[in-house]
Enzyme design. Structure first.
Site, PDB file in Angstrom:
ATOM      1  N   SER A   1       0.880  -1.194   0.076  1.00 57.51           N
ATOM      2  CA  SER A   1      -0.024   0.046  -0.198  1.00 57.51           C
ATOM      3  C   SER A   1       1.091   1.163   0.055  1.00 57.51           C
ATOM      4  O   SER A   1       1.675   1.384   0.907  1.00 57.51           O
ATOM      5  CB  SER A   1      -0.836   0.028   1.132  1.00 57.51           C
ATOM      6  OG  SER A   1      -1.527   1.161   1.250  1.00 57.51           O
TER       7      SER A   1
ATOM      8  N   HIS B   1      -0.569  -1.503  -4.168  1.00 54.07           N
ATOM      9  CA  HIS B   1      -1.709  -1.255  -3.786  1.00 54.07           C
ATOM     10  C   HIS B   1      -2.116   0.329  -3.711  1.00 54.07           C
ATOM     11  O   HIS B   1      -1.654   0.928  -2.880  1.00 54.07           O
ATOM     12  CB  HIS B   1      -1.994  -1.911  -2.490  1.00 54.07           C
ATOM     13  CG  HIS B   1      -3.303  -2.001  -1.843  1.00 54.07           C
ATOM     14  ND1 HIS B   1      -4.371  -2.947  -2.284  1.00 54.07           N
ATOM     15  CD2 HIS B   1      -3.875  -1.249  -0.961  1.00 54.07           C
ATOM     16  CE1 HIS B   1      -5.515  -2.818  -1.571  1.00 54.07           C
ATOM     17  NE2 HIS B   1      -5.258  -1.811  -0.821  1.00 54.07           N
TER      18      HIS B   1
ATOM     19  N   ASP C   1      -4.670   2.939  -2.591  1.00 57.04           N
ATOM     20  CA  ASP C   1      -5.946   3.314  -1.828  1.00 57.04           C
ATOM     21  C   ASP C   1      -6.796   4.660  -2.049  1.00 57.04           C
ATOM     22  O   ASP C   1      -6.194   5.501  -1.814  1.00 57.04           O
ATOM     23  CB  ASP C   1      -5.560   3.201  -0.195  1.00 57.04           C
ATOM     24  CG  ASP C   1      -5.296   2.009   0.158  1.00 57.04           C
ATOM     25  OD1 ASP C   1      -6.278   0.827   0.210  1.00 57.04           O
ATOM     26  OD2 ASP C   1      -4.347   1.748   0.807  1.00 57.04           O
TER      27      ASP C   1
ATOM     28  N   MET D   1      -9.582   7.119  -2.161  1.00 58.54           N
ATOM     29  CA  MET D   1     -10.412   7.598  -1.072  1.00 58.54           C
ATOM     30  C   MET D   1     -11.327   8.942  -1.358  1.00 58.54           C
ATOM     31  O   MET D   1     -10.432   9.821  -1.817  1.00 58.54           O
ATOM     32  CB  MET D   1      -9.944   7.587   0.406  1.00 58.54           C
ATOM     33  CG  MET D   1      -9.273   6.295   0.860  1.00 58.54           C
ATOM     34  SD  MET D   1      -8.380   6.636   2.333  1.00 58.54           S
ATOM     35  CE  MET D   1      -7.688   5.226   2.391  1.00 58.54           C
TER      36      MET D   1
ATOM     37  N   HIS E   1      -7.651  -0.152  -4.920  1.00 57.58           N
ATOM     38  CA  HIS E   1      -8.667  -0.354  -3.889  1.00 57.58           C
ATOM     39  C   HIS E   1      -9.534   1.116  -4.019  1.00 57.58           C
ATOM     40  O   HIS E   1      -9.281   1.695  -3.467  1.00 57.58           O
ATOM     41  CB  HIS E   1      -8.016  -0.672  -2.677  1.00 57.58           C
ATOM     42  CG  HIS E   1      -9.020  -0.918  -1.756  1.00 57.58           C
ATOM     43  ND1 HIS E   1      -8.244  -1.023  -0.139  1.00 57.58           N
ATOM     44  CD2 HIS E   1     -10.452  -1.002  -1.609  1.00 57.58           C
ATOM     45  CE1 HIS E   1      -9.610  -1.213   0.599  1.00 57.58           C
ATOM     46  NE2 HIS E   1     -10.628  -1.206  -0.112  1.00 57.58           N
TER      47      HIS E   1
ATOM     48  N   MET F   1     -12.281   2.886  -2.489  1.00 51.59           N
ATOM     49  CA  MET F   1     -12.988   3.287  -1.292  1.00 51.59           C
ATOM     50  C   MET F   1     -14.063   4.535  -1.702  1.00 51.59           C
ATOM     51  O   MET F   1     -13.608   5.631  -1.219  1.00 51.59           O
ATOM     52  CB  MET F   1     -12.275   3.467  -0.151  1.00 51.59           C
ATOM     53  CG  MET F   1     -11.634   2.187   0.564  1.00 51.59           C
ATOM     54  SD  MET F   1     -10.264   2.249   1.435  1.00 51.59           S
ATOM     55  CE  MET F   1      -8.981   2.258   0.338  1.00 51.59           C
TER      56      MET F   1
ATOM     57  N   MET G   1     -11.577  -6.654   4.613  1.00 50.18           N
ATOM     58  CA  MET G   1     -10.917  -5.482   5.362  1.00 50.18           C
ATOM     59  C   MET G   1     -10.636  -5.982   6.677  1.00 50.18           C
ATOM     60  O   MET G   1     -11.628  -6.353   7.360  1.00 50.18           O
ATOM     61  CB  MET G   1     -11.852  -4.341   5.312  1.00 50.18           C
ATOM     62  CG  MET G   1     -11.705  -3.619   3.871  1.00 50.18           C
ATOM     63  SD  MET G   1     -10.192  -3.001   3.365  1.00 50.18           S
ATOM     64  CE  MET G   1      -9.677  -2.125   4.545  1.00 50.18           C
TER      65      MET G   1
ATOM     66  N   GLY H   1     -10.117   3.512   5.448  1.00 46.50           N
ATOM     67  CA  GLY H   1     -10.016   5.045   5.613  1.00 46.50           C
ATOM     68  C   GLY H   1      -8.485   5.525   6.100  1.00 46.50           C
ATOM     69  O   GLY H   1      -8.108   6.697   5.612  1.00 46.50           O
ATOM     70  N   PHE H   2      -7.901   4.897   6.865  1.00 45.09           N
ATOM     71  CA  PHE H   2      -6.692   5.187   7.186  1.00 45.09           C
ATOM     72  C   PHE H   2      -5.460   3.845   7.350  1.00 45.09           C
ATOM     73  O   PHE H   2      -5.897   2.884   7.780  1.00 45.09           O
ATOM     74  CB  PHE H   2      -6.828   5.893   8.522  1.00 45.09           C
ATOM     75  CG  PHE H   2      -7.536   7.119   8.558  1.00 45.09           C
ATOM     76  CD1 PHE H   2      -6.897   8.305   8.282  1.00 45.09           C
ATOM     77  CD2 PHE H   2      -8.892   6.878   8.813  1.00 45.09           C
ATOM     78  CE1 PHE H   2      -7.731   9.403   8.175  1.00 45.09           C
ATOM     79  CE2 PHE H   2      -9.677   8.002   8.748  1.00 45.09           C
ATOM     80  CZ  PHE H   2      -9.028   9.391   8.567  1.00 45.09           C
TER      81      PHE H   2
ATOM     82  N   ASP I   1      -6.300  -6.717   4.112  1.00 42.04           N
ATOM     83  CA  ASP I   1      -5.993  -5.384   4.138  1.00 42.04           C
ATOM     84  C   ASP I   1      -6.288  -4.796   5.413  1.00 42.04           C
ATOM     85  O   ASP I   1      -7.460  -4.402   5.670  1.00 42.04           O
ATOM     86  CB  ASP I   1      -6.728  -4.605   2.828  1.00 42.04           C
ATOM     87  CG  ASP I   1      -6.064  -3.127   2.760  1.00 42.04           C
ATOM     88  OD1 ASP I   1      -5.074  -2.827   3.461  1.00 42.04           O
ATOM     89  OD2 ASP I   1      -6.864  -2.517   1.868  1.00 42.04           O
ATOM     90  N   GLY I   2      -5.220  -4.093   5.923  1.00 41.18           N
ATOM     91  CA  GLY I   2      -5.380  -3.519   7.148  1.00 41.18           C
ATOM     92  C   GLY I   2      -4.548  -4.017   8.300  1.00 41.18           C
ATOM     93  O   GLY I   2      -4.845  -5.038   8.791  1.00 41.18           O
TER      94      GLY I   2
HETATM   95  C1  DX5 Z   1      -7.080   1.353   4.729  1.00 38.61           C
HETATM   96  C2  DX5 Z   1      -6.293   0.917   3.258  1.00 38.61           C
HETATM   97  C3  DX5 Z   1      -5.256   0.044   3.727  1.00 38.61           C
HETATM   98  C4  DX5 Z   1      -4.073   0.496   4.422  1.00 38.61           C
HETATM   99  C5  DX5 Z   1      -3.147  -0.298   4.967  1.00 38.61           C
HETATM  100  O1  DX5 Z   1      -8.186   1.997   4.281  1.00 38.61           O
HETATM  101  O2  DX5 Z   1      -7.343   0.141   2.558  1.00 38.61           O
HETATM  102  O3  DX5 Z   1      -4.935  -0.270   2.402  1.00 38.61           O
HETATM  103  O4  DX5 Z   1      -3.581   1.784   3.935  1.00 38.61           O
HETATM  104  O5  DX5 Z   1      -2.165   0.049   5.644  1.00 38.61           O
HETATM  105  P1  DX5 Z   1      -1.544  -0.681   6.679  1.00 38.61           P
HETATM  106  O6  DX5 Z   1      -0.778  -1.850   6.472  1.00 38.61           O
HETATM  107  O7  DX5 Z   1      -0.935   0.589   7.386  1.00 38.61           O
HETATM  108  O8  DX5 Z   1      -2.754  -0.966   7.928  1.00 38.61           O
HETATM  109 ZN    ZN Z   2      -6.300  -1.045   0.559  1.00 38.52          ZN
END
Ligand code: DX5
Ligand code: ZN
Length: 217
Positions: free
Chosen positions: A8, A33, A35, A37, A66, A68, A137, A142-143, A175-176
């Site tokens: 990511s 990856h 993300d 958002m 991905h 979101m 997830m 989100g973060f 993921d996460g």
């Molecule tokens: C969260 C994202 C993830 C996240 C993964 O919304 O989809 O991809 O950035 O980050 P880590 O590995 O730091 O949890």
């Molecule tokens: Zn992600």
């Protein structure tokens, strides 16, 4: 078969993205990856197709997107044109799930479907006939840098069994909060594609950290 690692880039230093990407390629990452958002589907705004386009010009790695966002259907073409090899969107989004999967496939790339931590596996079942990947997830999206939610492991186990019974080959991505110890639990439960961000970017040696994740059994 060894696990695939999708890094990511949410936690990457964007001022030197090209260099970071070359480093990840040399360190053996399988996929990048992205993300995406929109500040509505999740409480954060990250980046869009222009960043993917720029990154895609630096590498031949698999671009794992991905989304979101509230309306993924509307943006499929944009992300495919920017270089996406696989697009995963959320079943909780407002787009028609079936139409969005079909749209992704009609553009000649792979389709993934994701569920948030509180969404049950049953919701995914009607779409397993065409999906290439399911993304479970293990944090509330989100973060980056959040703690792994252990309940997600039970969902992976159930999904693994359902996929096995279906006879189809479908990747299970998580993921996460993935680090060496949570990755071990995830792989034991049935995951074969590990997304990791903050853990990898905080590691002393990217090659060692990625190699370890790839070889977890
Ligand atoms: C969260 C994202 C993830 C996240 C993964 O919304 O989809 O991809 O950035 O980050 P880590 O590995 O730091 O949890
Ligand atoms: Zn992600």
């Amino acid at each position: 078969m060894r696990n695939k690692v999708s890094v990511s880039i949410l936690s990457a230093d964007m001022t030197r993205l090209a260099e970071v990407i070359r480093g990840l390629e040399n360190a053996g990452a399988d996929m990048l990856h992205f993300d995406v958002m929109d500040g509505v589907f999740v409480d954060n705004i990250s980046f869009g197709a222009p960043l993917l386009d720029a990154a895609n010009k630096c590498t031949d790695m698999i671009m794992d997107v991905h989304l979101m966002i509230v309306n993924p259907y509307k943006y499929i073409e944009q992300f495919v044109n920017a270089g996406a090899d696989i697009i995963t969107f959320h079943i909780e989004s407002e787009s028609s799930t079936r139409e969005t999967i079909d749209k992704i496939h009609s553009m000649g790339i792979k389709a993934g479907l994701s569920i948030r931590p509180n969404t049950p596996i049953d919701m995914l079942v009607p779409y397993l006939d065409t999906l290439d990947m399911v993304l479970i997830m293990s944090v509330e999206p989100g973060f980056g840098g959040q703690e792994f939610i252990e309940d997600s492991l039970q969902k992976v186990r159930e999904l693994k069994q359902i996929i096995k019974n279906s006879g189809r080959q479908i990747d299970i991505q998580i993921d996460g909060g993935i680090n060496a110890s949570t990755a071990k639990l995830a792989v034991e439960a049935g995951v074969n594609v590990l997304v990791s961000g903050s853990y990898l970017f905080n590691s002393d040696n990217m090659w060692n950290a990625i190699t370890e994740l790839k070889n977890i059994k």
